[in-house]
Design an enzyme around this catalytic site. Sequence first.
Site, PDB file in Angstrom:
ATOM      1  N   HIS A 113       0.834  -1.190   0.000  1.00 42.53           N
ATOM      2  CA  HIS A 113       0.000   0.000   0.000  1.00 42.53           C
ATOM      3  C   HIS A 113       0.876   1.248   0.000  1.00 42.53           C
ATOM      4  O   HIS A 113       1.962   1.264   0.582  1.00 42.53           O
ATOM      5  CB  HIS A 113      -0.880   0.051   1.258  1.00 42.53           C
ATOM      6  CG  HIS A 113      -2.067  -0.844   1.220  1.00 42.53           C
ATOM      7  ND1 HIS A 113      -3.199  -0.545   0.520  1.00 42.53           N
ATOM      8  CD2 HIS A 113      -2.298  -2.047   1.794  1.00 42.53           C
ATOM      9  CE1 HIS A 113      -4.093  -1.509   0.679  1.00 42.53           C
ATOM     10  NE2 HIS A 113      -3.563  -2.437   1.459  1.00 42.53           N
ATOM     11  N   ALA A 159      12.976 -20.289   9.663  1.00 44.03           N
ATOM     12  CA  ALA A 159      11.594 -20.132  10.107  1.00 44.03           C
ATOM     13  C   ALA A 159      11.403 -18.809  10.828  1.00 44.03           C
ATOM     14  O   ALA A 159      12.240 -18.392  11.636  1.00 44.03           O
ATOM     15  CB  ALA A 159      11.203 -21.291  11.018  1.00 44.03           C
TER      16      ALA A 159
END
Length: 515
Positions: A113, A159
């Site tokens: 955005h 991770a």
Amino acid sequence: MLPNEPLRLDFLPWEYARKASAAERDRQSERQARLGGSVDLATDVYVAESAAVYCDELRLGQRSYIAAHAYVTGRITLGADSTINPFAAVRGVVTIGDGVRIGAHTSLLAFNHGTAPGEPIFKQPHTALGITIGDDVWIGSNVTILDGVTVGPHSIVGAGAVVTRDIPANSVAAGNPARVLRSRTGASMSGDLPTLLTAFAAKARAQTDDVLARCWDGTRFVDRPGLDRAPEIRPWCDAVEIADLLVRRTPAGHTRDELVDVLRSSTSEITVLEGPTNYHILCVGYALRLLGSDFEEPIDTSFDVAELDKLPWARRAWTAGSGIDALGTALALQNGGVPGHLELLMGWLHTRVDPSTGLWGSPHPDDGLLQVVNGFYRLTRGTYAQFGLPLPYPEQAIATVLAHSNDQRMFTGDNYNACNVLDVIHPLWLARKQTSYGEAEGRRWAEQQLRAILPRWVDGAGFAFAPDGTDDRAIPGLQGTEMWLAIIWLLSDYLGVSDALGYRPRGVHRPEPLV
């Protein structure tokens, strides 16, 4: 199987190519036929029935799959033997190579955005650069990869990592933001650097007199030819430093006694903690040392802690750090100064450092960590480095400086300048005396910077302070040349190849403690 029972293959799609029954293959064909948009699917691919796949374009190579409850939209390309595991989100323009594993709950988000003020976020325009994942990449579970990122082939992303910038090939990266921890190849990144450095230093050495003569206007040294400024002392200091560094003598046409007289005449109005003349303590003091001289009169180093507290740490930590640098340098040049002053200064620093960042001062939304990192360099150069003292929180300092090095706003255009690069490499170089923490990422950054600056030398003129800038700081001059020569040594020394240069700073940027 009950009507609402999840398909085994949705969660174990790697079994499809080897074990799927005829009925399961028919059902998968029906699933693939329902996919909308432009679809190009190779043999033995699998798209889970529970996956939300709404792509304008979808390309899947042989034996690739999209597993249970994955969310896939946009223009997506997967090579052969690549997998999007359960609950992963892959959105936007995403290109994924062969043999890639994308862990469960991972997000590849190839859009963003706008954030302009005065407009609600939901009304802001979207931006989209795309994400590229090379061949043979393993992306762990719960990783987030943001728009514009490229992950090089043969890399591993640990991770939980948040990847905001490119990851080079053969890297192991982890963390938030993700940082390269090591190379999978075990090979040195330096490669041809020693040869490049030797050639560069030989060229700079041969052009020393031309660089300095260009900035002599007939009566004084100026930073850049044609610069309309009142007479300054720093260009004289830079000329002395450059000549000493590269050819171990005074600038051609100038005697030692002449230079000492000029430098000493500039010190009558020096202030220490604040004011435009406090840098004179550094540049004049060290230039005089290189010439075998010293200040004609002692520098007043008296202060109290209230003065230190009043320095602008909250918003202008660089200015505050420069005051500490000047004070520490005045003490160092006078062998510690008045008894008790050094102990008072170092005690104050130890009680004011932020243990969470290892630095002094506060970041600001306008420029992130720029002020605190640049202030950290000035502060530690004049104190911990000059007196050979250990940093109070070296690992925290490294983490903060590396986080700042990832802020591309601070290293592009006008912000790609000697100060901003020096103020990262010197802290990394200094802190590594105490710990190897973050060294893999630091080495990668150092090599990138070194390879970026070497070609920016301008024959007969040297380096510009801000080589990619939009103002007159993009013109080569004495300040840029003196600073970048020292930066090149620090970058090279951090990488273990500084011997190839054949020079070693002895002035403001000397690596040895002064006391």
